[in-house]
Design a protein around this motif. Structure first.
Motif, short mmCIF file in Angstrom:
data_model
loop_
_atom_site.label_atom_id
_atom_site.label_comp_id
_atom_site.label_asym_id
_atom_site.label_seq_id
_atom_site.Cartn_x
_atom_site.Cartn_y
_atom_site.Cartn_z
N MET A 1 0.84 -1.20 0.00
CA MET A 1 0.00 0.00 0.00
C MET A 1 0.88 1.25 0.00
SD MET A 1 -2.93 1.38 -0.14
CE MET A 1 -3.86 -0.14 -0.05
N GLN A 2 0.55 2.21 -0.87
CA GLN A 2 1.36 3.40 -0.98
C GLN A 2 1.26 4.24 0.29
OE1 GLN A 2 0.63 5.52 -4.66
NE2 GLN A 2 0.26 3.62 -5.76
N GLU A 3 2.39 4.90 0.60
CA GLU A 3 2.53 5.61 1.86
C GLU A 3 1.46 6.67 2.08
OE1 GLU A 3 3.94 6.45 5.52
OE2 GLU A 3 4.59 4.81 4.21
N GLN A 4 1.05 7.37 1.01
CA GLN A 4 0.10 8.47 1.19
C GLN A 4 -1.25 8.01 1.72
OE1 GLN A 4 1.45 7.52 -1.70
NE2 GLN A 4 0.13 7.94 -3.49
N TYR A 5 -1.64 6.78 1.39
CA TYR A 5 -2.93 6.28 1.86
C TYR A 5 -2.83 5.82 3.31
CZ TYR A 5 -3.58 6.43 -3.15
OH TYR A 5 -3.62 6.85 -4.46
N LEU A 6 -1.69 5.27 3.70
CA LEU A 6 -1.49 4.94 5.10
C LEU A 6 -1.43 6.21 5.94
CD1 LEU A 6 1.22 2.13 4.69
CD2 LEU A 6 -1.24 1.85 5.06
N LYS A 7 -0.85 7.25 5.39
CA LYS A 7 -0.81 8.54 6.08
C LYS A 7 -2.21 9.09 6.24
CE LYS A 7 1.18 12.24 7.81
NZ LYS A 7 1.89 12.19 9.13
N ASN A 8 -3.08 8.85 5.25
CA ASN A 8 -4.47 9.29 5.35
C ASN A 8 -5.14 8.71 6.59
OD1 ASN A 8 -4.64 10.99 3.14
ND2 ASN A 8 -5.66 9.51 1.80
N VAL A 9 -4.82 7.45 6.91
CA VAL A 9 -5.41 6.81 8.08
C VAL A 9 -4.96 7.52 9.35
CG1 VAL A 9 -5.53 4.69 9.43
CG2 VAL A 9 -5.67 4.58 6.93
N GLU A 10 -3.69 7.86 9.43
CA GLU A 10 -3.18 8.58 10.60
C GLU A 10 -3.88 9.94 10.73
OE1 GLU A 10 1.03 8.98 10.48
OE2 GLU A 10 1.40 6.87 10.03
N LEU A 11 -4.01 10.63 9.62
CA LEU A 11 -4.68 11.93 9.62
C LEU A 11 -6.15 11.80 10.00
CD1 LEU A 11 -3.09 13.39 6.37
CD2 LEU A 11 -2.67 14.19 8.71
N LEU A 12 -6.77 10.70 9.57
CA LEU A 12 -8.18 10.47 9.88
C LEU A 12 -8.38 10.32 11.38
CD1 LEU A 12 -11.06 9.88 8.79
CD2 LEU A 12 -10.41 7.46 8.71
N GLU A 13 -7.52 9.55 12.02
CA GLU A 13 -7.62 9.37 13.48
C GLU A 13 -7.48 10.71 14.20
OE1 GLU A 13 -4.52 6.58 14.24
OE2 GLU A 13 -5.71 4.84 13.66
N GLN A 14 -6.55 11.53 13.74
CA GLN A 14 -6.34 12.83 14.36
C GLN A 14 -7.53 13.76 14.14
OE1 GLN A 14 -2.70 14.72 13.15
NE2 GLN A 14 -3.24 16.69 14.04
N ALA A 15 -8.06 13.77 12.92
CA ALA A 15 -9.19 14.65 12.60
C ALA A 15 -10.42 14.30 13.42
CB ALA A 15 -9.49 14.59 11.11
N VAL A 16 -10.68 13.01 13.59
CA VAL A 16 -11.83 12.57 14.37
C VAL A 16 -11.63 12.88 15.84
CG1 VAL A 16 -13.12 10.53 15.13
CG2 VAL A 16 -12.56 10.82 12.71
N ARG A 17 -10.43 12.66 16.32
CA ARG A 17 -10.13 12.91 17.74
C ARG A 17 -10.31 14.37 18.11
NH1 ARG A 17 -5.54 10.89 17.63
NH2 ARG A 17 -4.25 12.76 17.50
#
Length: 320
Positions: A1-17
């Motif tokens: 999986m390309q890095e930018q999509y894994l980074k999206n998951v990290e950003l998603l957790e932060q945005a929801v939090r």
């Protein structure tokens, strides 16, 4: 999986939090009583700014004019891969509500996060809003489904694709499910060769219609978002376009939205022999998203929050 999509998951957790996309209802209207659409779109844009986006059309969406709608970006999706697994998982395209005029953030990234944590691939769709038409938004959702199918191998997606929408997004999901196409096999664009057909629809207080039962007494104001003519209103009424190949549907709403909307759609599915599940919750109001307190209304109603668990089980039973 390309890095930018894994980074999206990290950003998603932060945005929801941090409730990055939440716009408390107290600020929805300006002093003159009109909706503060500008502020809403700025909140969405700021919340989604850090994410890696996939444009629906590399050269720009048909008819999109950024100079006329500076707060709207060219339509896109944001992809979040499922947690690591040996078996590719099904994919859920999440479409926010907002009356086709603004974006309800809790119905986008918050929902995507919940179902990502439940084990699915998810993607948030940012479709065109007014002054573009509902038909433009439908074209955007169809294009997003095609992109997901086109990227199936690259993104390690399973064979199942669902659209999950809320309010206006639920209408879009229903419209795309009942007016699918098999793609254009001779198109020069490989995305357009893919089918827009999906394997399931989740309609959260959406897919509303104006043709299945009378309007309230003395209410004769036509809503152009529901169709500008009798022909359009019938085309956009999801329950009037159910056919033998309509995908299974999971329908949920609260009594505040008039249970007849969900029941009319469920009856049409029953008549056609299409599998469905219907949940009409007694408490709550429109716009609850996951009903976990992280929504514009600030409402935390555990009884309604169960819809997410029920829906996850339903999707797994369908092979997602």
């Amino acid at each position: 999986m390309q890095e930018q999509y894994l980074k999206n998951v990290e950003l998603l957790e932060q945005a929801v939090r941090t409730d990055a996309a939440i716009f408390p209802i107290a600020g929805h209207k300006k002093k003159d009583g009109t909706l503060d659409i500008e502020r809403n779109l700025k909140i969405w844009r700021q919340a989604l700014e850090p994410f890696y986006k996939t444009l629906l059309w590399e050269g720009g969406a048909p008819g999109f004019d950024a100079s006329k709608t500076p707060l709207q970006e060219d339509p896109y999706l944001v992809f979040f891969p499922a947690p690591e697994s040996e078996t590719p998982k099904g994919t859920i395209l999440v479409a926010h509500g907002g009356g086709f005029s603004w974006r309800t953030g809790s119905e986008g990234i918050n929902v995507a996060y919940y179902f990502h944590k439940a084990g699915f691939n998810t993607a948030v769709l940012a479709y065109r809003l007014e002054p573009y038409t509902r038909f433009d938004a439908i074209a955007d959702m169809k294009r997003a489904i095609r992109i997901l199918k086109n990227r199936k191998e690259e993104w390690r997606l399973g064979d199942r694709f669902a659209a999950m929408g809320f309010s206006a997004g639920g209408m879009l999901a229903g419209n795309c499910a009942t007016h699918p196409d098999d793609g254009d096999p001779v198109s020069e664009d490989p995305v357009e060769r893919c089918s827009s057909r999906m394997d399931a629809v989740v309609a959260g207080y959406g897919a509303m219609s104006e043709v299945s039962f009378p309007k309230p007494f003395m209410s004769n104001i036509e809503n152009p978002k529901m169709g500008r003519s009798g022909r359009e209103r019938m085309y956009l009424a999801v329950e009037k376009n159910i056919s033998y190949d309509t995908p299974p549907m999971f329908i949920w709403q609260t009594l505040s939205d008039d249970g007849r909307h969900g029941m009319c759609l469920a009856k049409a599915l029953q008549d056609a022999g299409i599998p469905y599940e219907l949940h009409i919750f007694q408490p709550g109001v429109h716009g609850l998203a996951m009903a976990d307190g992280h929504n514009d209304l600030g409402m935390d109603i555990p009884h309604i929050t169960h819809w997410g668990e029920l829906c996850s089980e339903w999707l797994r039973d369908l092979g997602f």
